[in-house]
Write a protein that holds these residues in place. Structure first.
Motif, PDB file in Angstrom:
ATOM      1  N   THR A   1       0.831  -1.208   0.000  1.00 61.93           N
ATOM      2  CA  THR A   1       0.000   0.000   0.000  1.00 61.93           C
ATOM      3  C   THR A   1       0.863   1.254   0.000  1.00 61.93           C
ATOM      4  O   THR A   1       0.580   2.218  -0.723  1.00 61.93           O
TER       5      THR A   1
ATOM      6  N   LYS B   1       2.372   1.945  -3.484  1.00 56.29           N
ATOM      7  CA  LYS B   1       1.411   2.574  -4.398  1.00 56.29           C
ATOM      8  C   LYS B   1       1.168   4.030  -4.019  1.00 56.29           C
ATOM      9  O   LYS B   1       1.035   4.896  -4.890  1.00 56.29           O
ATOM     10  N   TRP B   2       1.123   4.296  -2.716  1.00 57.77           N
ATOM     11  CA  TRP B   2       0.906   5.680  -2.258  1.00 57.77           C
ATOM     12  C   TRP B   2       2.092   6.561  -2.639  1.00 57.77           C
ATOM     13  O   TRP B   2       1.901   7.689  -3.111  1.00 57.77           O
ATOM     14  N   GLU B   3       3.296   6.062  -2.426  1.00 57.55           N
ATOM     15  CA  GLU B   3       4.490   6.845  -2.771  1.00 57.55           C
ATOM     16  C   GLU B   3       4.531   7.188  -4.252  1.00 57.55           C
ATOM     17  O   GLU B   3       4.984   8.270  -4.637  1.00 57.55           O
TER      18      GLU B   3
ATOM     19  N   ARG C   1       2.304   8.058  -6.118  1.00 59.94           N
ATOM     20  CA  ARG C   1       1.426   9.198  -6.427  1.00 59.94           C
ATOM     21  C   ARG C   1       1.927  10.506  -5.823  1.00 59.94           C
ATOM     22  O   ARG C   1       1.315  11.563  -6.033  1.00 59.94           O
ATOM     23  N   GLN C   2       3.018  10.443  -5.063  1.00 56.16           N
ATOM     24  CA  GLN C   2       3.495  11.645  -4.381  1.00 56.16           C
ATOM     25  C   GLN C   2       4.487  12.429  -5.247  1.00 56.16           C
ATOM     26  O   GLN C   2       5.238  11.833  -6.023  1.00 56.16           O
TER      27      GLN C   2
ATOM     28  N   SER D   1       8.901  -0.009  -1.813  1.00 58.69           N
ATOM     29  CA  SER D   1       8.758   1.406  -1.465  1.00 58.69           C
ATOM     30  C   SER D   1      10.070   2.005  -0.985  1.00 58.69           C
ATOM     31  O   SER D   1      10.971   1.306  -0.520  1.00 58.69           O
TER      32      SER D   1
ATOM     33  N   TYR E   1       8.047  12.159   2.782  1.00 56.16           N
ATOM     34  CA  TYR E   1       7.140  11.055   2.467  1.00 56.16           C
ATOM     35  C   TYR E   1       7.616   9.738   3.075  1.00 56.16           C
ATOM     36  O   TYR E   1       6.797   8.899   3.463  1.00 56.16           O
TER      37      TYR E   1
ATOM     38  N   GLU F   1      -1.507  14.059   6.106  1.00 58.28           N
ATOM     39  CA  GLU F   1      -1.082  13.030   5.153  1.00 58.28           C
ATOM     40  C   GLU F   1      -0.854  11.698   5.867  1.00 58.28           C
ATOM     41  O   GLU F   1      -1.124  10.627   5.297  1.00 58.28           O
TER      42      GLU F   1
ATOM     43  N   ASP G   1      -4.248  10.158   6.206  1.00 57.19           N
ATOM     44  CA  ASP G   1      -4.749   9.580   4.949  1.00 57.19           C
ATOM     45  C   ASP G   1      -4.074   8.245   4.640  1.00 57.19           C
ATOM     46  O   ASP G   1      -4.740   7.277   4.242  1.00 57.19           O
ATOM     47  N   LEU G   2      -2.750   8.187   4.797  1.00 58.11           N
ATOM     48  CA  LEU G   2      -2.036   6.945   4.519  1.00 58.11           C
ATOM     49  C   LEU G   2      -2.396   5.869   5.539  1.00 58.11           C
ATOM     50  O   LEU G   2      -2.515   4.687   5.193  1.00 58.11           O
TER      51      LEU G   2
ATOM     52  N   LEU H   1      -5.417   4.001   4.491  1.00 56.95           N
ATOM     53  CA  LEU H   1      -5.160   3.046   3.409  1.00 56.95           C
ATOM     54  C   LEU H   1      -4.488   1.783   3.940  1.00 56.95           C
ATOM     55  O   LEU H   1      -4.849   0.662   3.562  1.00 56.95           O
TER      56      LEU H   1
END
Length: 719
Positions: A197, A200-202, A204-205, A222, A312, A400, A403-404, A407
């Motif tokens: 997860t 995938k989040w990284e 988009r950053q 990641s 991040y 942030e 939000d993470l 997820l």
């Protein structure tokens, strides 16, 4: 007057029981066979002021140590006799390219190790064979196995298949049989789901991924995970890291760094979460260290310093740290215990409810008010936890983090619902009857006891790599079943009888072990030949695929080297012909030319959706415009015009059972789709080699192309 010499033999031939028990005890404590006798002599001389008669040689010590396994099996036959509703626990591992299986039987009081065996492979049949053979080595082994009503294993498909096969062998269809799965192992999948997860989040950053992922030239997964692994190396690994300097640096700040960030080896389930929180806690101090105390001296140091200043990655560490403190740490406490598996039903149900709540609103976790289990779970919360304090310290990027965190908790929830399904409402074990509770009362909530046996086996193999599995098994059974204490609880006459039986059984076991090893090597040889055949079949399939590709390529006008050529050839084709030709061109570039670049350009679909004709054409156009390496250009020229290598000298590598050998030759002619090649220096795989005629071999175009690509054929372009 008492003798000053201690006797070691009863009849002048056989070492007495006192010597044997002493050897058992020292071997269990990892004294080597060569050092057992010197240790005994030293103790006798220094503490007893006596001397001792002849002691066994190292070879005899090895034989005596193997008796330990038989003593343990005699114990197992006694303690398991009459037991009902027991649990089979088994697991497998690979060490030094050998696959090992361990088998345990758990009663309501204790878990006993009944066998550690080398297996030919890790299939369900191999596990079942190891279980049955281990049980058959016990007196009344069939009766003992018939008393089994439960299994406790990992959740892998192989174990589920083995459970089914095992029941078919030892039970009648109507007999009670319950398959339970380790309550601790979901933590491993929690970690994988969380890291996936975050990856995938990284993505988009808005930060430069290449700049932040420089250590080692490339990174998978990641950046957060890579940072965690890099910091662990810096803190604990000599050579590239600075373990001594950093230990002193943090000690001066009252931080025991070995407790804050753990080495990964030996810590599997919770370690990624725990280390993430610890790294978040020390991040600013570690940056200060590299700025003011120790300037980075290698790429690892530079990467750690660089990545610790990436917001991040710190967000990722904080999220993993919070999950570690309020989910995985408590999960470890709950499941790494002697609780029975069905006792966890209400706790698993409560955990799922909490995760469902937190994935939408993780405020309780952010504020430190979270409890994933009920108060009945009796989970302890450590006081004065500075890592927890750091995780709850407000940061400018906490929105942030929130939000993470949602997820990651959502991904963990998915894993929990899937893996704990049997024990959640609606599952087959969710509302156990009194009969089921009685049957499962021998089943602990985890399968970690087997992993501890493997840890001991690994230690033994590293200490004595030439020791046999029978030797190691004897020590492991004796130690883990506490056979020494059991033996000491017997009368002198009982001890004498047990050790005499162990001597006899030990000789028989050694002879049977040699036969078993012979069979094992035969099985491994058979598997190796099957693997070789599979590889040969795969190579043949690939050859046919490439041959067909080249045929299709010629039908579509050869390899298209420009967009104009592509459009010109496509204009002559039907819609279905266009699709087939474009796919052929893409396959040639992927399978024969091995063209590098964006892999998606060589795909026919993405995320389950087929590319349209226009998308495929656009991708092919990009590949046509991309640069091709010089060797690939030569292959392209051969594909486009095979005649150009007629008259060229070559060096060709031929493989046979005796090994590889290079031959010099000349490409004489192209006859149809086959090149005629004459070899000058010796025999190849052709009947004409033993004749006076030229040594011709005929190879198809696709075979020439494949050998060029693999480096097995060198064309001497310059005469």
């Amino acid at each position: 007057m008492r003798s000053q010499v201690i006797e070691t033999k009863n009849d002048g031939k056989t070492y007495n029981d006192s010597v044997r028990k002493t050897i058992y005890s020292l071997a269990m404590r990892n004294v080597s066979v060569e050092n057992i006798c010197p240790v005994i002599e030293t103790v006798v001389q220094n503490l007893c002021q006596k001397s001792i008669n002849t002691l066994p040689e190292a070879f005899t010590n090895t034989r005596i140590i193997k008796e330990m396994g038989e003593v343990s099996r005699i114990q197992l036959a006694e303690v398991l006799k009459g037991k009902v509703d027991t649990t089979i626990k088994y697991d497998g591992t690979t060490k030094s390219r050998c696959h090992f299986g361990e088998v345990q039987i758990a009663t309501q009081e204790k878990t006993y190790t009944i066998g550690v065996r080398e297996m030919s492979c890790g299939t369900a049949d191999a596990y079942v064979d190891a279980i049955i053979k281990s049980s058959q080595q016990l007196e009344d082994g069939n009766v003992i196995m018939n008393a089994v009503t439960n299994t406790m294993t990992d959740r892998v498909t192989t174990n589920k298949a083995a459970n089914r096969k095992l029941k078919e062998i030892i039970k009648e269809p109507q007999d009670a049989w319950n398959n339970f799965y380790c309550g601790l192992h979901p933590l491993d999948t929690f970690g994988k789901a969380a890291l996936s997860t975050i990856t995938k989040w990284e993505a988009r950053q808005p930060f430069d991924k290449a700049a932040q992922m420089s250590y080692g030239g490339r990174r998978s997964g990641s950046g957060t995970e890579a940072l965690i692994n890099a910091v662990v190396k810096v803190l604990h690994k000599d050579g590239v890291g600075l373990p001594r300097e950093l230990s002193l640096y943090f000690q001066e700040r009252n931080i025991n760094i070995k407790q804050v960030v753990l080495p990964v080896m030996g810590n599997r389930f919770h370690v990624i979460f725990r280390n993430a929180g610890g790294i978040f806690y020390i991040a600013s101090l570690l940056v200060q260290f590299f700025h003011k105390v120790w300037k980075p001296t290698n790429q690892l140091h530079m990467a750690v310093l660089n990545d610790l200043q990436n917001k991040y990655f710190l967000i990722g560490c904080k999220v993993l740290g919070l999950v570690g403190k309020y989910v995985t740490r408590h999960w470890m406490q709950l499941t790494d215990s002697n609780r029975r598996i069905l006792q966890l039903n209400p706790e698993f149900e409560n955990a799922v409810k909490q995760l469902q709540k937190w994935k939408d609103d993780p405020t309780d976790i952010m504020e430190g008010k979270a409890a994933i289990f009920t108060v009945d779970a009796n989970i302890t919360f450590p006081k004065d936890d500075l890592v927890v304090d750091a995780l709850h310290c407000p940061q400018e990027y906490d929105s942030e983090v929130n939000d993470l965190l949602k997820l990651v908790l959502s991904s963990i929830l998915d894993v929990a619902v899937h893996q704990l399904h049997d024990q959640l409402p609606g599952g087959i074990h969710s509302s156990p009857s009194d009969a089921l509770l009685q049957q499962a009362n021998s089943c602990e909530c985890n399968n970690i006891s087997g992993e501890r046996v493997f840890g001991q086996l690994d230690h033994n193999i590293r200490r004595a790599p030439n020791a046999t599995t029978l030797f190691n098994e004897a020590k492991l059974l004796f130690k883990n079943n506490e056979s020494e204490d059991w033996l000491e609880g017997k009368s002198l006459e009982e001890k004498k009888c047990i050790i005499a039986n162990a001597r006899k059984l030990g000789r028989e076991r050694t002879a049977n072990f040699k036969l078993d090893m012979f069979k094992l090597q035969a099985e491994k040889s058979k598997l190796l030949k099957e693997k070789q055949l599979q590889l040969e079949n795969k190579e043949e399939r690939n050859r046919v695929i490439k041959e067909n590709l080249l045929t299709d390529l010629q039908a579509s006008g050869g390899l298209w080297l420009s967009v104009a050529s592509m459009e010109e050839n496509l204009a002559k084709m039907s819609l279905s012909g266009k699709l087939k030709s474009v796919k052929s061109q893409l396959k040639v570039r992927k399978l024969i030319l091995s063209q590098t670049g964006d892999k998606k350009l060589l795909q026919f679909s993405e995320a389950g959706q087929l590319y349209t004709m226009e998308q495929l054409k656009a991708n092919l156009a990009k590949l046509i415009g991309a640069d091709i390496d010089p060797e690939s250009r030569k292959i392209v020229s051969v594909i486009k015009n095979p005649d150009i290598i007629i008259g060229k000298y070559v060096r060709h590598n031929w493989s046979s059972e005796s090994g590889d050998k290079w031959y010099d030759g000349l490409i004489v002619n192209l006859i149809g789709a086959e090149f005629q090649i004459e070899y000058f220096n010796g025999e190849t795989n052709t009947e004409s080699a033993n004749q006076e005629q030229p040594n011709y071999v005929y190879l198809e175009v696709d075979e020439i192309i494949t050998d060029l690509r693999n480096g097995d054929l060198v064309i001497l372009w310059e005469d």
